[in-house]
Each structure stands twice: as C-alpha cells, then as structure tokens.
Design an enzyme around this catalytic site. Structure first.
Site, PDB file in Angstrom:
ATOM      1  N   GLU A 123       1.983 -15.656   0.062  1.00  0.00           N
ATOM      2  CA  GLU A 123       2.348 -15.928   1.461  1.00  0.00           C
ATOM      3  C   GLU A 123       1.227 -16.679   2.189  1.00  0.00           C
ATOM      4  O   GLU A 123       1.488 -17.618   2.930  1.00  0.00           O
ATOM      5  CB  GLU A 123       2.632 -14.576   2.124  1.00  0.00           C
ATOM      6  CG  GLU A 123       2.933 -14.591   3.595  1.00  0.00           C
ATOM      7  CD  GLU A 123       2.905 -13.155   4.141  1.00  0.00           C
ATOM      8  OE1 GLU A 123       3.520 -12.250   3.533  1.00  0.00           O
ATOM      9  OE2 GLU A 123       2.214 -12.929   5.150  1.00  0.00           O
ATOM     10  N   LYS A 133       3.193  -6.256  -4.167  1.00  0.00           N
ATOM     11  CA  LYS A 133       3.169  -6.594  -2.733  1.00  0.00           C
ATOM     12  C   LYS A 133       1.894  -7.361  -2.386  1.00  0.00           C
ATOM     13  O   LYS A 133       1.922  -8.294  -1.577  1.00  0.00           O
ATOM     14  CB  LYS A 133       3.258  -5.317  -1.898  1.00  0.00           C
ATOM     15  CG  LYS A 133       3.177  -5.537  -0.377  1.00  0.00           C
ATOM     16  CD  LYS A 133       4.276  -6.472   0.106  1.00  0.00           C
ATOM     17  CE  LYS A 133       4.493  -6.392   1.616  1.00  0.00           C
ATOM     18  NZ  LYS A 133       3.309  -6.359   2.431  1.00  0.00           N
TER      19      LYS A 133
END
Lengths: 290, 290, 290, 290
Positions: free
Chosen positions: A170, A163
């Site tokens: 991102e 993550k």
C-alpha cells in the site's frame, strides 16, 4: 454465533454493527460506557457461553495487557482473536502463553478502513485449522461477499504477516500514484490534472480503489490546497522493511516510500544540511543561511 | 462516422472491431493484405469523405513517416490522430507541420492492452478543442462505458504526456506488488502466497486491476516457475524519469522500478563487480570468480 | 602496558604485531596452538597483572560466550574491550552483566582491514571515561599517527554504533563509485575507463582511499573479468537501515546499496518474475520462459 | 607556451594564476576590464602567435556564442579548448563546425573547485591525439603533480563525459556521508558527532577528501546551525541520470541523491500531499491542514 469484542473504536465499533446486521450476537466492551455493552471484561466473558470466542480490537500497545486480562477470566477451549495491528513476531509467544491455559489464539489482519462496514473487511488469518474453523462464521460475516477477502495464510503469525505486507505494498502503490500526480502538476503539458486522474478510473492499467479515492480527494479539493504534505507511518511499513533486511529481499520501492514519509515530517533535512555545507567547502557554492 | 485507421496490429485490429461493433465505418490499412481493407494509404484516404479523420496506430519509430505519407494525400480540414506511443515532445512539431497544410492533429494515449476490445480503452487526448470535438464519436465508441476512461488533458502533446505518466505509475504499482510478493515468498510465515494475493481482491486497500491480473497469473502458474525475472521497458517509463529530471520532481519509486527492469536484463552487474573487487581490496573478503 | 588478546585471526593477529612493535606486552590466545601464546583463556588471564585489560577480537556470534568465559576468571577492576563487530545494542546488557562483577566494559569499532597493521586502525570507542582512559596506551598504539583515527564517541555502545554508521556510509560510497564505473563501461564515449578512474586520484572532488583501491583493482584486472558481481553483506549495513527505521531517518542511498547486495546474490528475481507475469497478463508482452 | 583564456571568473581567474606561476604566457579576456588583459576577444587572438590555443572557461549557456566569436577571428591550425561544464553531447557538433574551418577542438572537464589553484586541477580530456598533444604543456601545468589528475579519456566529448560521471559519483558520495551524519545526529548513542567524523579521516575505509571537508565544515559550525538543507544541482547530475536511462544502467544511488536535492528545494511536497489525502480517504487518518 456469539462473539465477545473488546475495543469499539473506529474499527471495532463498525465491525460490531456489521456482525449484528449479519445476525450474530456481539457483546462489546470498551472503556467508554456510552458505547460499551458491559461494564467490564469480566462481565463480557460472563455473558458468553463456553466455548467462547473473543475478538480483541485495541491499539497494538495495549493488546498484550488486554489479552492477559481476558486470559485470566476465560477457560480452556476458548479462543482469542487479535484483530489489531500487532507485530507478527508477537503472535507466537502469545499463542504459547495462551496455549498453556488451553486457550486458542488466532491472529487476524483486517483491512478496509472506514469503508469496511459497508463493503466488508479484507481478512488475513493465521492460526491452527481447528481454531480458524471455529471462528469462520464471524469471518464470513465480516468479509466482503464473494470469493475474495479472506485467507487462512498459515500458522500463528501469518495473518498479521500478510497484513503487514499488504500495508507495505500500500505504501508503494500510494507513492507511485503520488509521484505521477506531482509530475503532472509540475508539467506545462497537462491542463486538467484531476481530469486525468478521474479518466484513469476505467479502461486503464492503473485503475484501482486507491485511484478512486484519489479522484474523490481531488473532487473535494482539486489542488489539495488544504492538505499538508505530511504523513505519519504505521508499524507495518517499518516492519516490512525490517523483514526485507532479515530475509535479504531488495525492497527499494517500499523502502523509498517509507523514507518519503520520514522526510515529510522533517522541518529541515540534516542530510541536506551536510550536502549544502560540503558544496560550499569544495566549490564555494552559495549556502542558504538559516 | 467514418474513420481511416492505419495500423491493424494487436491494438489497431481490436480497435477496428470495437468501433465497428459500435456502428462506425472503419477503413483499415496495414501492410498485411490478409487484414487490410485497402491496398494503400492513398486508397484508404480515397474511400473517406472529406473532411476526413484518420487514426494512426503504428510503432512509434514509423509514425512520422506514416503521418508524412498521409499528409501528402489528405486535404485541408482533415484530422490525423496519433494513437501510438509517441514521445509527447514530438507532438507539437508534428502539429505545426500539419497545421501548415490545414490538417488538424490530435494525440491520443491509449491504455487497456489486450482487454480493451471488451472493456473499452482508456483514452487520454491532447489537441485543439475543435479537433477533439470532431473526433468525439470515435472516442466515445472506444472508451469504456460510464463516466470514466476519457480525458481531454490539454493542448497538443497532453494526451501522450498523460499516457506517459500513466505508464510511469504503472511501473511503480507493478513493482510494489512484486516486492510484496517476493517478501512473502521468502518468509517462513506465509504458507499460501497465491491465496493471500487472491484474498486481497476485495475488502482491502490494495485491490486493483493489476492485483486481479497477478491473481490470474498465479492461478496459471502458482510458483511463476515458467517465467524468467526479465522485463523489457518501453519508452514511457524512461521518458517519465527524463521529465522528472527536466522538471526537478523527485520520482524515487518510479525510477527504482525502471532501474529494476534494467537490472533484470543483465547477465552480471558491472557495478557489483566493482563492489566485490573493492571488498577484496580493503578487507580481503572472498570474491566469486567467473 | 600489558594486554590480553583473545582472537588472533586476520585482524587480531595483525593487531598483536602492531602492538608489539609499539612496545606493548601482548599475550594472545587463539584455538590454533601455532599462533596462540597460551593454552587457554585461564592461562592468558593468569599471565596478566591486575588490574588487567583483555581485548576480545572474535566473530560476533561467539563474543558473548568468550566474554562470559573471561568474566569467570577475571577480577574486579579488570576491563574487557570488545573490538569485534557486535551489534551496538548488545553492548549495554553486556556492560551491565560485567558491571555486577566489577569488571569494566569498553566497545571499540575497528576499521582498517588488511591495511591496518601498516597504517594504523581507525578506532571508535564507547564506554565510561575511566575505562577508556585506562586503555588509551593500547588505542594510541593501534591508531594511525597524527590527530585522526580515534574517537571516544560516547557511552557504552557508541563505539560499535559509530562503526556501524561508518560501514553503512561505506556501502553507499562503494556503490556510488560502482555506478559511475558501470555507466562509463556502458558508454561509447569513454575509451579508457581504468585511465579515468586512475586520473581521479588527485585534483578531484571524488578522490578517496576507496578510489585508490578501485584503481588498484583495475590495474590487476582492467575489465574485472575475473570477478563476479556478487557481494555478501555484513551485519553493519543491515543494522544501519534498521536504525534508520527506528529513528525515522530517510536513508535511501544506503538502503539501495544494501538492497543491491541482496539482489547480487539472487539467481533470478522473484519480484521481476511477478513484473514479467503481469506484463504478459495485461499487454500480451512476451515472457522469457525458464 | 602561449594560451588565450576567455573567462576569468572563480575558476578561470585561478587557472590563469596557476599557469603563470608555471611560466606560461596567458592572455586572459573577461567582460570586466579590471581583470581582463585585453579589451576584446579579437585583441586576445591578435596577441597570440599562430598556431594558437584558446581555452574557453565561461558558463555553459554562453559557451557556444563565445566559441562562435572566437572561430570568426581564429585561423586554420588553431585549437579551442572548452573547459566549462558543457553537456558532452554538444561537443561533437561543435568539433564538426570548427573542423570545417580547420580549427581543432578539445573538451576538458575540470575538477578541483576553489582548491585547484593550490593543489592542481583534475583534468579529463577528450579529442584527437594531435590536438591533445599540442595542449599538453597547459594540461601539465594545471594538473596536480604526480601520476594522477589527468586522463585523455577518448575522442571529442569524452572529457566532458568523464567529468559528468565524476560529478554523478560526487552526488552519491556526498549523500552517503550526509545520511550517516543524519543518522548519528538522530541517535541517542553518539555524544560527539563531529568527533566521529574527524576520527574517520585516517585509518578508516571511508576516508576521503570530501570527508576532510565535512570535518572542516563541522569545525566551523558543529551543528551546521547556520546552513539550510537546500542544495542546487548542476547539469552534470541530471545528465548522468539521463545517460543511465539512455544506456539502461541502474543508477539508484545517484538518482536518489539527485532527487534528494530536488526535494530539498520544495516548500511542500505535492506527492506527499497526495499520500496524506489518500490516507485520510481510506483510513480517516488525520491530515495536517495548510
């Protein structure tokens, strides 16, 4: 199956709803009695039949104390899942502490934000096979339909690690779009910047969900006139660059994206003050006074 | 409608096919008689009824000579579309030269690569309204179905400009994924790097078509063992950074992505030779000899 | 004054010499009996009159154990100076441990490398005023003559911190020269790259000691033909970027310089493998096979 | 020897003075009659005995017109030196135009800023050997004493090219110091930031003239409170990155330094507006409103 869920904020609340829609029995606890199903963590644990699974979905800075409280009332054979944004390096120590009481630990990175309730949450999981297997019905209900959206990435810590990397990427993706957007805004060639962004949603190499969201943002505010160029960063971006340093991996793009957020929060740049002062010293170049 | 198409390579050949499937009459010309519909540009123009539209889809370095040859046999009221990867700054001079002969000019950036024949090509168009209108049936057939995939971005040059920015962003997106991929490869936390990439295809913030392709590449070669870390760059990436300079726009991410490609093609880095030599000079740090 | 000095390597050995030339009485200890003045740390401490000052100049990873050993034989009122490359964050815990025994602690970043014996060492010092004052005769002898080359930068840790930033800046400076050097090498305009570098040594804005050293390196090897573009990094560069992250300071230049060293040590770039694989997927661009 | 000098601004005026102190006969021309020695360029040329040497020291955007005017009144065998900040790529066309009239052309990059009058100017020269030889007495007088400060770097254009790279490096050096400065300002460890900077002036790896100037700036304004973090850029920085692109040389540090200047001049960052808008879209993260 039964699940205890501690933390019913923006993420946890939606997850409870998605799990219930899928037929699971969720007992949720939060400080706010208006949303909580029970009055205390002890009551929550009491309502679950052993062996229990409890999902913790609280801010990273209180995760350890919540887990400690849970561990005090849970029993051998139970499992705790941390679905929050803990630093991956906290997972192994936690698993060891819980392991001494016979409680299993699974770390789960959760993506999807406000859209997850509808489309499913991307789940990245770390932990022992037996623990992950026990939790699979929950993961199946939370993840998107189809072959994607879930991975058992490795042992304890792998879920939060994956993550973290997801979020680092991102940062880079968002900044790449943002730079292209700014260049078009600055150029005399492009009359319809939102139109270009919208057109890219199909048939191009840059199509993505983030691009869809940028189009959506520009529909609401074509000049982004109401938005300041100011962005917080979350732990994951920083940890990604820290890992780049630990592992000697060059991460120029992600680091620059992180640094751009730092700079966005500065009133004035001390570094550029030094540059301006130097230019005045050697070249007599004019300096803007504060 | 009728369309002349000069250039039947990887892109042009597929576009001819997609246009014919849509019911358009395409007369294609290429040097290779095995793929060409006609023996010469002159014959191609002769087969089209005035007012004609001819699409040029040839390498950027021969575009001007092809357009010149076309202009010699085309007539007032005709239109030439350049769908190749010309630098945007060449468009206005071309349009002016053609305008003196009464020939219209439209520049069109085309995205979609080898996938366009099936899913449609993302089209970014620059030119006068009347010229773009005349070509719309062609654009409609080439673009993907639905509301996206086409934009009339501005006057002459805007199409190639938007495509240039598209490619600049593409550099940044690809490098962001690549950095995250490398970090996971380097880390002892992640056991299943391809599995993590695959999981991200749904439910996450980083889902995109490029990510789908990365998953596909890893399915074929899970370690990318057969691929060298070597990448060419095309003009668009360089022009994007040149525009950043012209317009004083900070493009750190895209520039770093471009520079990474430059570095990928070097046997050894002259800059790092200088760094190594300096470290030896001041600190006696060991130097690797060639 | 009297000084104990543990560690007589490249740095420590030269420092003993410089201190003795200045009239100080230095008792040095090292594992190697050929350079050591005494047979053990215990003997070293025994040869010094209380209150003692002992300078530790050993690799960072053994500093704590050496300090521990020293503390076992030193007495209340003594002072230990760590002149090695410890991470600044280790200093306060050390000072606290020593403080419980009444032993003072001073951290001292030392610059100057192989040139220090002749020109003096740049010293950056952290610690309590009373401790720093006691050590001043030593600092005075080690530092260059004149008003520069010494600073008491703050409390415990400030010395190593300042040295860390010094080294981070050094990374950036070296890389800036290295980039300019590479650009001139690549250009058809410059016939005499070493000549340009040499000329810059006076009358320019870029003149510096590092530039002098680059000139010197090019005198010995004008093409740097015998040097590989490979550079290790030391802890300070990494810690600087870690601090940038902790303090939300954008350090693009220093981070890029650090990342360039990481990249210089890779046989092939996993990130660029991913980029190459992606380019093949969407565009059919040729890939170099391994 | 005799020299004509067109342009008596901050640089030209000081150069005239330094040349006269060295015994040369300088006839200077400027628009401002208070500083000009003659009333016109024609008069200036008339005062010089053939074969003449005229140094042009005017802003880059008027250099071509001044050279054109000079060429109209100069004669075969004369030489024009451009000491201004012309883009190197303008030099060869100029030399060819002048060559047709038998006038020689030398390009000379000049460093040293406001300090040159006292310490000498760093000179980087491009041109034919015979032309450079003729001008050597002038160069000798302008350059610093000693073996450094002058290079004949190559043919026409090499002087401005070397100066361009010099300035590109200068951007990187300044930014490296600036980043280190900012980090120390942000840290709770360093009590005396100006003291650390001052200490580095001797005995360290980072000592340089730019560092001396930073110390000087901090003496005048220890917090740089009166300076805004705003910096213009000159052509050379941009051209350096353009050359990096042309020659496929990775210049991350210099490009980032240039981009930091661009960013320093923005009221708000359009790119960061896009990032902020995206964060709101996918995560509901709060956005600062304008």
């Amino acid at each position: 199956m039964q699940l205890g869920l501690v933390g019913l904020g923006r993420m946890g609340g939606n997850m409870r709803e998605r799990l219930r829609r899928a037929g699971h029995e969720v007992v949720g606890y939060a400080h706010d009695p208006k949303v909580s199903d029970v009055a205390s963590i002890q009551e929550l644990v009491g309502k679950l039949a052993a062996p229990r699974v409890v999902w913790v979905m609280v801010p990273a800075d209180v995760t350890d104390s919540v887990i400690e409280e849970l561990a005090g009332v849970m029993a051998q054979g139970d499992i705790i899942i941390d679905g929050g944004n803990s630093r991956f390096s906290n997972d192994k120590p936690r698993a060891e502490r819980l392991g001494k009481r016979g409680i299993g630990y699974v770390d789960c990175g959760v993506s999807g934000g406000v859209w997850g309730i509808e489309y499913g949450y991307g789940l990245m999981v770390g932990g022992a096979d037996e623990h992950v297997q026990r939790c699979m019905p929950i993961f199946e209900a939370l993840k998107p339909e189809g072959p994607y959206g879930f991975v058992h990435a490795g042992g304890v810590g792998a879920g939060h690690y994956a993550k973290m990397v997801h979020n680092g990427i991102e940062y880079g993706l968002m900044h790449a779009y943002a730079e292209g957007y700014e260049l078009m805004r600055a150029s005399e060639y492009i009359d319809d910047v939102p139109g270009v962004i919208k057109s890219w949603r199909e048939g191009t190499v840059v199509k993505s969900w983030l691009l869809d969201l940028l189009d959506r943002a520009l529909e609401e505010d074509p000049e982004l006139a109401g938005v300041r160029g100011y962005a917080e960063d979350t732990g994951e971006g920083r940890w990604t660059v820290e890992e780049a340093i630990r592992l000697a991996v060059p991460l120029n793009v992600i680091a620059d994206s992180l640094f751009a957020r730092f700079a966005s929060r500065q009133e004035d740049s001390p570094a550029m003050k030094a540059v301006a002062a130097l230019r005045f010293q050697f070249g007599g170049h004019a300096v803007k006074k504060d």
